[in-house]
Design an enzyme around this catalytic site. Structure first.
Site, short mmCIF file in Angstrom:
data_model
loop_
_atom_site.label_atom_id
_atom_site.label_comp_id
_atom_site.label_asym_id
_atom_site.label_seq_id
_atom_site.Cartn_x
_atom_site.Cartn_y
_atom_site.Cartn_z
N ASN A 9 0.86 -1.18 0.00
CA ASN A 9 0.00 0.00 0.00
C ASN A 9 0.90 1.23 0.00
O ASN A 9 1.47 1.58 1.03
CB ASN A 9 -0.91 -0.03 1.24
CG ASN A 9 -1.82 1.19 1.31
OD1 ASN A 9 -1.84 2.00 0.39
ND2 ASN A 9 -2.55 1.31 2.41
N LYS A 11 -0.03 4.22 -0.31
CA LYS A 11 -0.74 5.38 0.26
C LYS A 11 -0.56 6.60 -0.64
O LYS A 11 -0.48 6.42 -1.86
CB LYS A 11 -0.27 5.61 1.71
CG LYS A 11 -0.40 4.33 2.54
CD LYS A 11 -0.23 4.54 4.01
CE LYS A 11 -0.37 3.19 4.71
NZ LYS A 11 -0.30 3.29 6.16
N HIS A 94 -9.80 1.18 4.68
CA HIS A 94 -8.54 1.36 5.41
C HIS A 94 -8.78 2.33 6.56
O HIS A 94 -9.54 3.30 6.42
CB HIS A 94 -7.46 1.90 4.46
CG HIS A 94 -6.09 1.84 5.06
ND1 HIS A 94 -5.68 2.74 6.01
CD2 HIS A 94 -5.06 0.97 4.87
CE1 HIS A 94 -4.43 2.42 6.38
NE2 HIS A 94 -4.05 1.35 5.71
N GLU A 96 -7.14 4.70 7.68
CA GLU A 96 -6.86 6.11 7.37
C GLU A 96 -8.05 6.76 6.69
O GLU A 96 -8.30 7.96 6.86
CB GLU A 96 -5.58 6.21 6.51
CG GLU A 96 -4.35 5.96 7.37
CD GLU A 96 -3.15 5.42 6.61
OE1 GLU A 96 -3.16 5.40 5.37
OE2 GLU A 96 -2.18 5.00 7.29
N GLU A 166 -5.50 -4.90 10.50
CA GLU A 166 -4.48 -3.87 10.66
C GLU A 166 -4.77 -3.06 11.93
O GLU A 166 -5.55 -2.09 11.88
CB GLU A 166 -4.50 -2.91 9.47
CG GLU A 166 -4.18 -3.54 8.15
CD GLU A 166 -3.62 -2.52 7.16
OE1 GLU A 166 -2.45 -2.65 6.80
OE2 GLU A 166 -4.34 -1.60 6.78
N GLY A 172 2.23 2.50 10.87
CA GLY A 172 3.16 3.63 10.76
C GLY A 172 3.84 4.00 12.06
O GLY A 172 4.43 5.08 12.17
N SER A 212 3.30 -1.89 10.41
CA SER A 212 4.74 -1.88 10.68
C SER A 212 5.45 -3.19 10.32
O SER A 212 6.35 -3.63 11.05
CB SER A 212 5.00 -1.50 12.14
OG SER A 212 4.61 -0.16 12.36
P1 13P Z 1 2.82 0.58 7.73
O1 13P Z 1 3.41 -0.69 7.17
O2 13P Z 1 3.53 1.82 7.26
O3 13P Z 1 2.66 0.51 9.21
O4 13P Z 1 1.34 0.71 7.10
C1 13P Z 1 0.49 -0.37 7.18
C2 13P Z 1 -0.72 -0.06 6.39
O5 13P Z 1 -1.48 0.82 6.71
C3 13P Z 1 -0.93 -0.86 5.18
O6 13P Z 1 -2.21 -0.66 4.66
#
Ligand code: 13P
Length: 254
Positions: A9, A11, A94, A96, A166, A172, A212
């Site tokens: 991803n 993002k 997601h 976010e 997740e 993150g 992560s």
């Molecule tokens: P990170 O691997 O940066 O923690 O992000 C995970 C994520 O949100 C994947 O969709």
């Protein structure tokens, strides 16, 4: 044997030029026989990625889409638009988007249904925040998100959905769930799916872990029972890291 999914991803990162450069750098894992590699670039890079993945086994998808197939939805993207560029996967719900764009379970459910009805593979993202984990509400939160997210899907339709667990506190932050925490959540999710559908569906549905994931912790996470793959954020933007993650083997414990 079903291949593990390793999804990237990206993002809101990478211009078209940067996307092309990243795809070229991860070329060694784009035809991987052991893993199903799936790339989720931003919308503006989808056609670039599509061209570079021609003839490779790696797939790609979008980070979101609208539940309606067309109409007055300024700024949105439809399933047909994604199909046209060759996507086969889409990330739905997601955290976010749930947090920053107020996406709720009902929106998520409508998107999942539109995806499945259009032969897309949606990845339904779920996960608890730190407060929910610390107050021991993780299982209840996951149950609510799954029951609402999959609402109305029959057995044969639900098998097209991939779930990504997740935990928000792991995204993150550099603080991944432990292998045990991830396995535990996955096993609770499978119990719930057995309840909602049956054992066969629960065993067949693929459940990924995200939060992560790095080349450092992947070998340990690969040992986790019931983990069918990974959704990788930050580490998927670093070509060497991502190559190592795709090629990683489970850690041998003596
Ligand atoms: P990170 O691997 O940066 O923690 O992000 C995970 C994520 O949100 C994947 O969709």
């Amino acid at each position: 044997m079903v291949k593990l999914i390793i999804a990237a991803n990206w993002k809101m990162n990478k211009t078209r030029k940067e996307a092309a450069s990243l795809i070229k750098k991860v070329r060694p894992i784009l035809n991987n026989k052991q893993r199903e590699v799936v790339i989720f670039p931003p919308f503006t890079c989808l056609d670039v990625v599509s061209k570079l993945l021609k003839g490779k086994s790696a797939k790609f998808g979008a980070q979101n889409m609208h539940y309606e197939t067309k109409g007055p939805y300024t700024g949105e993207i439809s399933v047909d638009m994604l199909k046209e560029v060759g996507c086969s996967y889409v990330l739905i719900g997601h955290s976010e988007r749930r947090i920053n764009c107020n996406e709720n379970d009902e929106d998520v459910n409508r998107k999942i249904r539109t995806a499945v009805e259009n032969e897309f593979t949606p990845i339904l993202c779920i996960g608890e925040n730190l407060d929910e984990r610390e107050s021991e509400r993780t299982d209840a939160i996951l149950e609510e998100q799954i029951r609402n997210g999959l609402n109305g899907l029959t057995k044969d339709k639900v098998l097209k959905v991939v779930i990504a667990y997740e935990p928000i506190w792991a995204i993150g932050t550099g603080r991944s769930a432990t292998t045990e925490q991830a396995s535990h959540a996955h096993s609770e999710i499978r119990k719930l799916l057995t309840n909602m559908y049956d054992r066969d569906v629960a065993q067949k549905m693929r459940i990924l872990y995200g939060g992560s994931v790095t080349s450092e912790n992947i070998s340990s996470l690969l040992r986790g029972k019931g983990i069918d793959g990974f959704l990788v954020g930050g580490a998927s933007l670093k070509p060497d890291e991502f190559i190592k993650i795709v090629k990683a083997k489970p850690k041998v414990v003596r």
